[in-house]
Design a protein around this motif. Structure first.
Motif, PDB file in Angstrom:
ATOM      1  N   SER A 186       0.808  -1.223   0.000  1.00 55.27           N
ATOM      2  CA  SER A 186       0.000   0.000   0.000  1.00 55.27           C
ATOM      3  C   SER A 186       0.839   1.269   0.000  1.00 55.27           C
ATOM      4  CB  SER A 186      -0.930   0.011   1.217  1.00 55.27           C
ATOM      5  OG  SER A 186      -0.179  -0.023   2.429  1.00 55.27           O
ATOM      6  N   SER A 187       2.124   1.166   0.351  1.00 54.68           N
ATOM      7  CA  SER A 187       2.970   2.367   0.398  1.00 54.68           C
ATOM      8  C   SER A 187       3.586   2.719  -0.954  1.00 54.68           C
ATOM      9  CB  SER A 187       4.093   2.181   1.426  1.00 54.68           C
ATOM     10  OG  SER A 187       3.554   2.094   2.728  1.00 54.68           O
ATOM     11  N   PHE A 188       3.408   1.834  -1.952  1.00 55.55           N
ATOM     12  CA  PHE A 188       3.902   2.118  -3.295  1.00 55.55           C
ATOM     13  C   PHE A 188       2.713   2.425  -4.192  1.00 55.55           C
ATOM     14  CE2 PHE A 188       7.322  -0.545  -1.545  1.00 55.55           C
ATOM     15  CZ  PHE A 188       8.411   0.281  -1.780  1.00 55.55           C
ATOM     16  N   THR A 189       2.694   3.606  -4.761  1.00 58.40           N
ATOM     17  CA  THR A 189       1.552   4.045  -5.553  1.00 58.40           C
ATOM     18  C   THR A 189       1.965   4.353  -6.987  1.00 58.40           C
ATOM     19  OG1 THR A 189       1.884   6.354  -4.913  1.00 58.40           O
ATOM     20  CG2 THR A 189       0.433   5.034  -3.526  1.00 58.40           C
ATOM     21  N   THR A 190       0.986   4.321  -7.872  1.00 63.30           N
ATOM     22  CA  THR A 190       1.228   4.665  -9.268  1.00 63.30           C
ATOM     23  C   THR A 190       1.647   6.128  -9.372  1.00 63.30           C
ATOM     24  OG1 THR A 190      -0.478   3.085  -9.916  1.00 63.30           O
ATOM     25  CG2 THR A 190       0.238   4.651 -11.579  1.00 63.30           C
ATOM     26  N   VAL A 191       2.660   6.374 -10.160  1.00 60.67           N
ATOM     27  CA  VAL A 191       3.189   7.733 -10.295  1.00 60.67           C
ATOM     28  C   VAL A 191       2.145   8.630 -10.958  1.00 60.67           C
ATOM     29  CG1 VAL A 191       4.975   9.153 -11.366  1.00 60.67           C
ATOM     30  CG2 VAL A 191       5.567   6.913 -10.412  1.00 60.67           C
ATOM     31  N   PHE A 217      -5.332   6.143 -11.667  1.00 56.85           N
ATOM     32  CA  PHE A 217      -4.801   7.054 -10.653  1.00 56.85           C
ATOM     33  C   PHE A 217      -5.813   7.380  -9.556  1.00 56.85           C
ATOM     34  CE2 PHE A 217      -2.942   7.932 -14.834  1.00 56.85           C
ATOM     35  CZ  PHE A 217      -1.646   7.519 -14.577  1.00 56.85           C
ATOM     36  N   GLN A 218      -6.917   6.647  -9.518  1.00 55.85           N
ATOM     37  CA  GLN A 218      -7.923   6.881  -8.489  1.00 55.85           C
ATOM     38  C   GLN A 218      -7.447   6.348  -7.134  1.00 55.85           C
ATOM     39  OE1 GLN A 218     -10.901   8.377  -8.480  1.00 55.85           O
ATOM     40  NE2 GLN A 218     -11.118   8.853 -10.657  1.00 55.85           N
ATOM     41  N   ALA A 219      -7.934   6.976  -6.051  1.00 47.06           N
ATOM     42  CA  ALA A 219      -7.672   6.457  -4.705  1.00 47.06           C
ATOM     43  C   ALA A 219      -8.254   5.058  -4.589  1.00 47.06           C
ATOM     44  CB  ALA A 219      -8.299   7.383  -3.663  1.00 47.06           C
ATOM     45  N   SER A 220      -7.723   4.263  -3.672  1.00 48.87           N
ATOM     46  CA  SER A 220      -8.041   2.837  -3.611  1.00 48.87           C
ATOM     47  C   SER A 220      -9.543   2.553  -3.517  1.00 48.87           C
ATOM     48  CB  SER A 220      -7.311   2.185  -2.441  1.00 48.87           C
ATOM     49  OG  SER A 220      -7.643   2.815  -1.225  1.00 48.87           O
TER      50      SER A 220
END
Length: 421
Positions: free
Chosen positions: A65-70, A95-98
């Motif tokens: 969860s700490s790695f997100t799409t740029v 790029f939407q929130a989870s």
């Protein structure tokens, strides 16, 4: 090569584009085997950069969860020239929130079920026949431009049940969106002009009208399904329009590259191709193994939103992590004899179509296209029109596949078996 030598070659590959004009499979295999995690030297005032190519570690990052799409960053000229497209892409599903990502993905997934795609099989097969007709009549030609590029967009038009008279217009706009994304965001080149702001507004209006028209259609196509979800207040009208627009782009390049890679992989292995010709029921398995060996998408990009302990080091907040799908597919810890074509692979572990929350919803649709293209070719006497070591490759970071792939029909191959890639 030693880990430091692999890291140096990788750095030249990223910065100097060294080797982009040829197949990079040998480099990806070296990464997975000898340098599963590489941290590049820190550049002042720039985020840190890592590559991860070990299969299990790639999955760890994709699940973390700490790695997100740029977040996409378009250059100023693009943002000023086509602000509508930029705004659309920045708020798209990827790029939407989870929470919103799960909701929108759940609404969309029904259109990609096995039953839904079974209905597309006959129509997709007809599209394959139509696209090959010209190549067969001419005795050969460039498979990439004649089949691999147009097929995914046409199949998307069929998936959405668009009126066939609109297909040339809409698929042209779709190619323009891909070109805008390639040149304005990914820093790649494109063979067509990027979509203009006027064209994008026309496309958005076209989709808006379709969604309204199918509000009560109760059809099985994706737009009707999304319109029904809108009526049930699961999604807004704007979200439905954005999802449909995204479908014109999502996975198209991956399928285009995968189709080309599968043919190159198999025609370079005459014994395996002969098995496919003798038993077309093997086409799906052949496609899956081919795109494991020659993964169409090379890297995914993630950024750390907080400090994370990872693989014996610390990934700092803001660091960029390149997850190497093409290398992870060649990891000997996961795939025995990874550079060999094997019919007994368990393909569910392949990362060709991603993993987890970003696993490609259209993976089944891509596999269907790959299977049907190989089935069509299995009916013919086909050969490479250019030696495999002279094939022209795409000159970009995101995709590892031929820019052109010349085929001959009714002729003996000019290419001897090249062995494993």
């Amino acid at each position: 090569m030693s880990p430091s030598e692999i890291a140096g070659r990788l750095l030249r590959w990223f910065i100097l584009q060294e080797g982009w004009t040829r197949d990079s499979t040998a480099l990806f295999a070296e990464m997975a085997r000898g340098a599963p995690v590489v941290r590049f030297p820190q550049i002042p005032d720039a985020p840190g950069m890592w590559t991860v190519s070990r299969h299990d570690l790639v999955i760890d990052i994709l699940n973390h969860s700490s790695f997100t799409t740029v977040e996409p960053k378009f250059p100023d000229p693009v943002r000023k020239k086509n602000p509508d497209f930029v705004e659309f892409f920045k708020k798209s599903l990827t790029f939407q929130a989870s929470t919103d990502h799960r909701r929108l993905r759940g609404v969309l997934s029904g259109g990609f079920s096995a039953r839904s795609l079974d209905r597309l099989r006959e129509r997709t097969s007809a599209l394959v026949d139509d696209l090959f007709a010209g190549l067969l009549a001419d005795g050969g030609g460039d498979f990439v431009s004649k089949v691999a590029i147009p097929l995914p967009s046409l199949v998307t038009a069929a998936l959405l049940d668009l009126p066939e008279e609109d297909w040339p217009m809409v698929t042209g706009w779709a190619q323009g969106m891909l070109a805008q994304l390639s040149t304005g965001y990914l820093g790649m080149t494109a063979s067509v002009d990027p979509i203009s702001v006027g064209q994008f507004r026309l496309l958005r209006s076209y989709v808006d009208d379709l969604v309204r028209q199918r509000a009560n259609s109760k059809g099985s196509d994706v737009i009707s399904r999304l319109a029904a979800a809108k009526a049930a207040r699961q999604v807004s009208h704007e979200e439905v329009v954005d999802l449909v627009l995204l479908l014109f782009m999502t996975g198209v390049d991956t399928v285009t590259s995968g189709l080309s890679n599968s043919i190159l992989c198999l025609l370079d292995r005459p014994e395996e191709w002969k098995r496919v010709q003798e038993d077309p029921g093997l086409c799906l398995a052949a496609f899956e193994e081919s795109v494991r060996l020659l993964a169409p998408a090379t890297f995914g990009v993630r950024t750390a939103r907080e400090d994370v302990e990872f693989a014996g080091g610390i990934v700092r907040t803001g660091d960029v992590v390149m997850v190497a799908y093409a290398a992870a597919n060649l990891d000997p810890r996961r795939f025995k004899d990874p550079l060999e074509f094997r019919w007994d692979r368990v393909q569910s572990t392949s990362l060709t179509f991603g993993h987890g929350r970003h696993y490609c919803l259209g993976a089944r649709l891509g596999l269907l296209q790959g299977e049907l293209v190989l089935r069509k070719l299995a009916e013919t006497k086909v050969a490479l029109g250019t030696p495999s070591d002279a094939v022209m490759w795409r000159n970009d970071l995101a995709f590892n596949s031929p820019a052109q792939l010349w085929l001959q029909f009714g002729a003996q191959s000019v290419v001897a078996c090249a062995g494993d890639v």
